[in-house]
Design a protein around this motif. Sequence first.
Motif, PDB file in Angstrom:
ATOM      1  N   PHE A  47       0.837  -1.195   0.000  1.00 51.03           N
ATOM      2  CA  PHE A  47       0.000   0.000   0.000  1.00 51.03           C
ATOM      3  C   PHE A  47       0.871   1.243   0.000  1.00 51.03           C
ATOM      4  CE2 PHE A  47       0.836  -0.760   4.451  1.00 51.03           C
ATOM      5  CZ  PHE A  47       0.888   0.490   5.045  1.00 51.03           C
ATOM      6  N   THR A  48       0.243   2.380  -0.206  1.00 54.53           N
ATOM      7  CA  THR A  48       0.919   3.670  -0.249  1.00 54.53           C
ATOM      8  C   THR A  48       0.566   4.474   0.986  1.00 54.53           C
ATOM      9  OG1 THR A  48       0.744   3.650  -2.674  1.00 54.53           O
ATOM     10  CG2 THR A  48       1.263   5.753  -1.627  1.00 54.53           C
ATOM     11  N   SER A  49       1.555   5.191   1.529  1.00 51.41           N
ATOM     12  CA  SER A  49       1.296   6.041   2.699  1.00 51.41           C
ATOM     13  C   SER A  49       2.111   7.327   2.601  1.00 51.41           C
ATOM     14  CB  SER A  49       1.652   5.300   3.992  1.00 51.41           C
ATOM     15  OG  SER A  49       1.354   6.108   5.126  1.00 51.41           O
ATOM     16  N   ARG A  50       1.550   8.391   3.192  1.00 51.68           N
ATOM     17  CA  ARG A  50       2.246   9.669   3.241  1.00 51.68           C
ATOM     18  C   ARG A  50       2.534  10.033   4.693  1.00 51.68           C
ATOM     19  NH1 ARG A  50       0.035  13.910  -1.151  1.00 51.68           N
ATOM     20  NH2 ARG A  50       2.120  14.712  -0.681  1.00 51.68           N
ATOM     21  N   ARG A  51       3.175   9.114   5.392  1.00 51.92           N
ATOM     22  CA  ARG A  51       3.454   9.308   6.816  1.00 51.92           C
ATOM     23  C   ARG A  51       4.834   9.930   7.035  1.00 51.92           C
ATOM     24  NH1 ARG A  51       2.658   3.181   8.675  1.00 51.92           N
ATOM     25  NH2 ARG A  51       0.776   3.543   7.418  1.00 51.92           N
ATOM     26  N   ALA A  52       5.110  10.305   8.261  1.00 50.80           N
ATOM     27  CA  ALA A  52       6.326  11.059   8.583  1.00 50.80           C
ATOM     28  C   ALA A  52       7.600  10.263   8.353  1.00 50.80           C
ATOM     29  CB  ALA A  52       6.264  11.534  10.031  1.00 50.80           C
ATOM     30  N   SER A  53       7.517   8.931   8.318  1.00 56.24           N
ATOM     31  CA  SER A  53       8.705   8.092   8.114  1.00 56.24           C
ATOM     32  C   SER A  53       9.070   7.940   6.647  1.00 56.24           C
ATOM     33  CB  SER A  53       8.469   6.702   8.718  1.00 56.24           C
ATOM     34  OG  SER A  53       7.348   6.065   8.115  1.00 56.24           O
ATOM     35  N   THR A  54       8.480   8.747   5.773  1.00 62.08           N
ATOM     36  CA  THR A  54       8.780   8.664   4.346  1.00 62.08           C
ATOM     37  C   THR A  54      10.286   8.758   4.081  1.00 62.08           C
ATOM     38  OG1 THR A  54       8.338   9.659   2.177  1.00 62.08           O
ATOM     39  CG2 THR A  54       8.500  11.150   4.040  1.00 62.08           C
ATOM     40  N   THR A  55      10.758   8.090   3.059  1.00 61.52           N
ATOM     41  CA  THR A  55      12.177   8.127   2.699  1.00 61.52           C
ATOM     42  C   THR A  55      12.612   9.573   2.433  1.00 61.52           C
ATOM     43  OG1 THR A  55      11.985   5.946   1.689  1.00 61.52           O
ATOM     44  CG2 THR A  55      13.913   7.268   1.075  1.00 61.52           C
ATOM     45  N   GLY A  56      13.590  10.033   3.140  1.00 60.28           N
ATOM     46  CA  GLY A  56      14.040  11.415   3.014  1.00 60.28           C
ATOM     47  C   GLY A  56      13.377  12.350   4.004  1.00 60.28           C
ATOM     48  N   GLY A  57      12.198  11.972   4.516  1.00 51.53           N
ATOM     49  CA  GLY A  57      11.527  12.741   5.558  1.00 51.53           C
ATOM     50  C   GLY A  57      11.018  14.107   5.141  1.00 51.53           C
ATOM     51  N   LYS A  58      10.841  14.333   3.840  1.00 51.08           N
ATOM     52  CA  LYS A  58      10.452  15.660   3.383  1.00 51.08           C
ATOM     53  C   LYS A  58       9.004  15.685   2.913  1.00 51.08           C
ATOM     54  CE  LYS A  58      15.078  17.246   2.090  1.00 51.08           C
ATOM     55  NZ  LYS A  58      15.911  17.830   1.003  1.00 51.08           N
ATOM     56  N   ARG A  59       8.471  16.901   2.813  1.00 50.76           N
ATOM     57  CA  ARG A  59       7.111  17.129   2.347  1.00 50.76           C
ATOM     58  C   ARG A  59       7.104  17.657   0.915  1.00 50.76           C
ATOM     59  NH1 ARG A  59       3.322  17.896   6.803  1.00 50.76           N
ATOM     60  NH2 ARG A  59       4.383  17.797   8.823  1.00 50.76           N
ATOM     61  N   ASP A  60       6.032  17.336   0.206  1.00 48.52           N
ATOM     62  CA  ASP A  60       5.834  17.888  -1.130  1.00 48.52           C
ATOM     63  C   ASP A  60       5.375  19.337  -0.979  1.00 48.52           C
ATOM     64  OD1 ASP A  60       4.975  18.621  -3.677  1.00 48.52           O
ATOM     65  OD2 ASP A  60       4.152  16.643  -4.132  1.00 48.52           O
ATOM     66  N   PRO A  61       6.107  20.302  -1.534  1.00 47.97           N
ATOM     67  CA  PRO A  61       5.719  21.714  -1.363  1.00 47.97           C
ATOM     68  C   PRO A  61       4.375  22.047  -1.997  1.00 47.97           C
ATOM     69  CG  PRO A  61       7.512  21.486  -2.957  1.00 47.97           C
ATOM     70  CD  PRO A  61       7.362  20.158  -2.296  1.00 47.97           C
ATOM     71  N   LYS A  62       3.861  21.182  -2.881  1.00 52.12           N
ATOM     72  CA  LYS A  62       2.575  21.454  -3.533  1.00 52.12           C
ATOM     73  C   LYS A  62       1.415  21.369  -2.552  1.00 52.12           C
ATOM     74  CE  LYS A  62       4.012  19.901  -8.129  1.00 52.12           C
ATOM     75  NZ  LYS A  62       3.759  18.904  -9.216  1.00 52.12           N
ATOM     76  N   ASP A  63       1.479  20.428  -1.604  1.00 50.36           N
ATOM     77  CA  ASP A  63       0.372  20.269  -0.663  1.00 50.36           C
ATOM     78  C   ASP A  63       0.827  20.171   0.788  1.00 50.36           C
ATOM     79  OD1 ASP A  63       1.481  17.737  -0.547  1.00 50.36           O
ATOM     80  OD2 ASP A  63      -0.212  16.749  -1.519  1.00 50.36           O
TER      81      ASP A  63
END
Length: 454
Positions: A47-63
């Motif tokens: 599955f896909t997740s947008r949690r804080a442990s994402t690789t690189g730990g960064k956010r998409d500036p678009k959202d």
Amino acid sequence: MIKECENGKELIKNPLYLKISNIGSTINSIYPDYAPVISNDEKILFFTSRRASTTGGKRDPKDNKYYEDIFMVTKKDTTWQLSIISELNDKKHDGTIGMYDWGDKTYLYTYKSKHDGDIYESILNNNKITIPESLPYPINTRFHESSASLSPNGNHLYFISNRPGGMGGNDIWMSQREFNDSWSIPINLSDINTPYDEEGVFMSPSDTNTLYFSSQGHNTIGGFDIFKSTFKDGHWSKPENLGYPINTADDEFNLVISYSKQRAYFSSSRQGTYGDQDIFIINLLKEKPLLISDENEYVAKQYQPIKSLDTTKQSFIKKSENLKNEIAQKKNNNDINPCQTINWSDTIFFDFDDFNLDPIDIGKLDSLYNFLNKNSNAITLISTHTDNIGSDEYNKLLSEKRAQSIINYLIKRGIDRSRFYYMGYGYENSLGDNNTKKGRQLNRRAEFKIINVF
């Protein structure tokens, strides 16, 4: 919007006999979790997740949300075990879009943000997975491609693209495998596609003629609904809405059906999530309806279809001006259009790191109670917020506690729990500048919307 409301009323008259429940906290989190793909034996789920442990730990500036990562869970007896697959993830967007079992190998189709979105293929064999490889032209182009599903015989690939030549927005396309393993020029499934977006395409591993997908068009009851279409006599049939309670006024995506046809999995942000989109499991019943169980399960006899607080999406919701101004223009308190949403004027503000109600808050809630008591069809949507001091997780929980304080007070006054839906956003939707004391106070708030459903 009115048409969506009428569609919803009609579908609710004939609810499906099935049980829908949240798949659980081992998989779902307070962050968006979605796009499940399942092996034939249902022992492996990606599955896909947008949690804080994402690789690189960064956010998409678009959202301002964390970049997507792919996670894998394996099932032992009845327990899921979670792991991150480093081979599949980089520092940008990586998502699951399809899975196909062939012999002792499993083909996993994933999405990466290259060229605005490309489809990749990996092979899972003996618990090892290969580095994703981009599918060649004409599948991938400089336009957006995502959400792929192979037919059971492996000869047809159905996928989503916004390339030119479609009906509008994201469409479903089909490409045929050639004799040299290349892919034919894709054709647009114009029998199915609409001027709106189609997403989440899936063909059952045990049925070569039925295609499942999500769409904002057709007879949706709000936002994206899940549909199916059958290929017969050279054409795809008119898409059929899968009905309530699979579809609600919120968005439903990414339906996949188990090989046994006993279960299905999909993602939704309906009530009963841990904070955002969650993955739900459907147990298909053949003979008799379920009785209503706990609040995390959706069953055929459940009455209320409105689940979402996200009023930016198409749904039953119609935005309006200040509630009190509108009521003043009505001849009586029941003269609110069906399925209309109206902003309640009183916002509640909280002290720092606090979820308790003060006398001013109680006065505002008493006013809301008086209105709800006179309007038995009215549903209240509560969105609660925090400033940015503290972690994401903590502020999510704090905002939810604020919502619960409000709901508990109104329940004690005599309003039924079923008339409230809430979402704790943490500090995602700030109104003020979190660098100033005044701005942080503005962000520590609860807002209300009122819906008259029927």
